[in-house]
Write an enzyme that holds these catalytic residues in place. Structure first.
Site, PDB file in Angstrom:
ATOM      1  N   SER A  52     -76.160  43.137  62.100  1.00  0.00           N
ATOM      2  CA  SER A  52     -75.794  41.956  62.890  1.00  0.00           C
ATOM      3  C   SER A  52     -75.692  40.800  61.916  1.00  0.00           C
ATOM      4  O   SER A  52     -76.234  40.855  60.807  1.00  0.00           O
ATOM      5  CB  SER A  52     -76.904  41.655  63.906  1.00  0.00           C
ATOM      6  OG  SER A  52     -76.763  40.362  64.448  1.00  0.00           O
TER       7      SER A  52
ATOM      8  N   TYR B 255     -85.849  40.998  66.316  1.00  0.00           N
ATOM      9  CA  TYR B 255     -84.452  41.404  66.081  1.00  0.00           C
ATOM     10  C   TYR B 255     -84.001  40.997  64.677  1.00  0.00           C
ATOM     11  O   TYR B 255     -83.412  41.793  63.936  1.00  0.00           O
ATOM     12  CB  TYR B 255     -83.581  40.746  67.155  1.00  0.00           C
ATOM     13  CG  TYR B 255     -82.152  41.235  67.223  1.00  0.00           C
ATOM     14  CD1 TYR B 255     -81.816  42.373  67.944  1.00  0.00           C
ATOM     15  CD2 TYR B 255     -81.124  40.535  66.587  1.00  0.00           C
ATOM     16  CE1 TYR B 255     -80.499  42.801  68.034  1.00  0.00           C
ATOM     17  CE2 TYR B 255     -79.803  40.952  66.675  1.00  0.00           C
ATOM     18  CZ  TYR B 255     -79.494  42.091  67.397  1.00  0.00           C
ATOM     19  OH  TYR B 255     -78.185  42.511  67.486  1.00  0.00           O
TER      20      TYR B 255
HETATM   21  P1  NAD Z   1     -75.354  47.801  74.480  1.00  0.00           P
HETATM   22  O1  NAD Z   1     -76.585  47.424  75.238  1.00  0.00           O
HETATM   23  O2  NAD Z   1     -74.025  47.745  75.137  1.00  0.00           O
HETATM   24  O3  NAD Z   1     -75.520  49.266  73.857  1.00  0.00           O
HETATM   25  C1  NAD Z   1     -76.712  49.704  73.298  1.00  0.00           C
HETATM   26  C2  NAD Z   1     -76.681  51.218  73.191  1.00  0.00           C
HETATM   27  O4  NAD Z   1     -77.923  51.651  72.636  1.00  0.00           O
HETATM   28  C3  NAD Z   1     -76.560  51.902  74.565  1.00  0.00           C
HETATM   29  O5  NAD Z   1     -75.787  53.075  74.427  1.00  0.00           O
HETATM   30  C4  NAD Z   1     -78.008  52.256  74.886  1.00  0.00           C
HETATM   31  O6  NAD Z   1     -78.147  53.342  75.802  1.00  0.00           O
HETATM   32  C5  NAD Z   1     -78.510  52.618  73.502  1.00  0.00           C
HETATM   33  N1  NAD Z   1     -79.963  52.586  73.394  1.00  0.00           N
HETATM   34  C6  NAD Z   1     -80.810  51.559  73.674  1.00  0.00           C
HETATM   35  N2  NAD Z   1     -82.088  51.956  73.468  1.00  0.00           N
HETATM   36  C7  NAD Z   1     -82.031  53.253  73.046  1.00  0.00           C
HETATM   37  C8  NAD Z   1     -83.004  54.207  72.681  1.00  0.00           C
HETATM   38  N3  NAD Z   1     -84.309  53.939  72.712  1.00  0.00           N
HETATM   39  N4  NAD Z   1     -82.586  55.435  72.313  1.00  0.00           N
HETATM   40  C9  NAD Z   1     -81.268  55.744  72.306  1.00  0.00           C
HETATM   41  N5  NAD Z   1     -80.305  54.878  72.639  1.00  0.00           N
HETATM   42  C10 NAD Z   1     -80.690  53.651  73.003  1.00  0.00           C
HETATM   43  O7  NAD Z   1     -75.396  46.862  73.187  1.00  0.00           O
HETATM   44  P2  NAD Z   1     -74.329  46.551  72.030  1.00  0.00           P
HETATM   45  O8  NAD Z   1     -74.130  45.084  72.051  1.00  0.00           O
HETATM   46  O9  NAD Z   1     -73.182  47.471  72.074  1.00  0.00           O
HETATM   47  O10 NAD Z   1     -75.238  46.855  70.758  1.00  0.00           O
HETATM   48  C11 NAD Z   1     -75.002  47.910  69.848  1.00  0.00           C
HETATM   49  C12 NAD Z   1     -75.534  47.508  68.484  1.00  0.00           C
HETATM   50  O11 NAD Z   1     -74.807  46.372  68.021  1.00  0.00           O
HETATM   51  C13 NAD Z   1     -77.010  47.107  68.476  1.00  0.00           C
HETATM   52  O12 NAD Z   1     -77.629  47.600  67.318  1.00  0.00           O
HETATM   53  C14 NAD Z   1     -76.936  45.594  68.442  1.00  0.00           C
HETATM   54  O13 NAD Z   1     -78.087  45.027  67.864  1.00  0.00           O
HETATM   55  C15 NAD Z   1     -75.713  45.397  67.574  1.00  0.00           C
HETATM   56  N6  NAD Z   1     -75.096  44.074  67.694  1.00  0.00           N
HETATM   57  C16 NAD Z   1     -74.621  43.627  68.877  1.00  0.00           C
HETATM   58  C17 NAD Z   1     -74.042  42.365  68.926  1.00  0.00           C
HETATM   59  C18 NAD Z   1     -73.471  41.797  70.188  1.00  0.00           C
HETATM   60  O14 NAD Z   1     -73.127  40.604  70.185  1.00  0.00           O
HETATM   61  N7  NAD Z   1     -73.339  42.555  71.240  1.00  0.00           N
HETATM   62  C19 NAD Z   1     -73.962  41.585  67.771  1.00  0.00           C
HETATM   63  C20 NAD Z   1     -74.458  42.080  66.592  1.00  0.00           C
HETATM   64  C21 NAD Z   1     -75.022  43.337  66.558  1.00  0.00           C
END
Ligand code: NAD
Length: 259
Positions: A141, A154
């Site tokens: 991130s 985080y």
């Molecule tokens: P999201 O909530 O849409 O997806 C998260 C995924 O992780 C889902 O498939 C969920 O089922 C899975 N998950 C959560 N806990 C779990 C566990 N204990 N075991 C297995 N699977 C698990 O979120 P997203 O925004 O798509 O996030 C995905 C990644 O991107 C994360 O690492 C997040 O930190 C990172 N990220 C997101 C953003 C943003 O703005 N959305 C920005 C930077 C980084």
């Protein structure tokens, strides 16, 4: 490009992980899916990827549990031979000042957002090295590069995964395996929608305004990064053109980190 290769994308039942899985499948990879969610929805995702010609498997490992992670890697390797592309994407968020931060939320964030990548990498790397080809992509991130208040766990986990990325990149530097991190800014997924909803409730404003304010505060472009853009970057990092990109923490953040 990825025909005959196998990708494991953790947390690929939603958001960024799902779109990366779609992009890798569209490029020819077989895909091992992981994450939580409704069984019928997950079956639908598998069907969709299969319709694009991919072989798929789904494993519901809880990425906070090392024994379940080991089972996920073992099943993916037994089904597909080895994992060529490992995308560590599963992640959660919790927003609170450190004095009010529940210790069990801290532990969960460190386990899912950081330690799970240690386990998948240590388990998948031997076969990648044997094949002298592999791509490890850690979805960090912009919070792996800079901090925001109320996100101690985080930010610590994401800075940690950027460090892990560099260490693994050095250990694999003379091999055909590369390890890099992607550092997105705001992407409109369920993880961020919750922060928009909480902001709207806290400030007693409508969700549209909460969304605009959230973007304006950090992301100079004032536009969300899309999951599709991150999928395309993951495909590029798998290409031969990217074979000397090693240990990078590649921000895709509408200018957030440039400030
Ligand atoms: P999201 O909530 O849409 O997806 C998260 C995924 O992780 C889902 O498939 C969920 O089922 C899975 N998950 C959560 N806990 C779990 C566990 N204990 N075991 C297995 N699977 C698990 O979120 P997203 O925004 O798509 O996030 C995905 C990644 O991107 C994360 O690492 C997040 O930190 C990172 N990220 C997101 C953003 C943003 O703005 N959305 C920005 C930077 C980084």
């Amino acid at each position: 490009m990825l025909k005959g290769r196998t990708a494991l994308v953790t947390g690929s039942t939603s958001g960024i992980g799902l779109e990366i899985a779609r992009a890798l499948a569209a490029d020819g990879a077989n895909v091992a899916l992981n994450g939580f969610g409704d069984a019928a929805v997950i079956a639908g995702i598998e069907k969709e990827l299969q319709a694009r010609g991919a072989r798929t498997l789904y494993h519901g490992a809880d990425m906070s549990k090392p024994a379940e992670i080991a089972d996920l890697i073992a099943q993916a390797e037994s089904e597909f031979g080895r994992i060529d592309v490992l995308v560590n994407n599963a992640g959660i968020q919790h927003v609170a000042n450190i004095e009010e931060f529940p210790p069990e939320r801290w532990d969960a964030i460190i386990a899912i957002n950081l330690s799970s990548a240690f386990h998948t990498i240590r388990l998948a790397l031997p076969k990648m090295k044997q094949a002298n080809w592999g791509r490890i992509i850690n979805v960090a991130s912009v919070h792996g590069l800079v901090a925001s208040a109320q996100k101690s766990a985080y930010v610590a986990a994401k800075h940690g995964i950027v460090g892990l990325t560099k260490a693994v990149a050095l250990e694999t530097a003379t091999t055909g395996v590369t390890c890099n991190a992607i550092c997105p800014g705001w992407v409109l997924t369920p993880l961020v929608q919750k922060q928009i909803d909480d902001r709207a409730a806290r400030e007693k404003i409508d969700k549209g305004r909460a969304r605009t304010e959230l973007l304006a505060e950090k992301q100079p472009s004032r536009e969300f990064v899309t999951p599709e853009q991150l999928g395309a970057l993951a495909v590029f990092l798998c290409s031969d053109a990217a074979s000397q990109i090693r240990g990078a923490a590649w921000n895709v953040d509408g200018g957030w980190y440039a400030q």
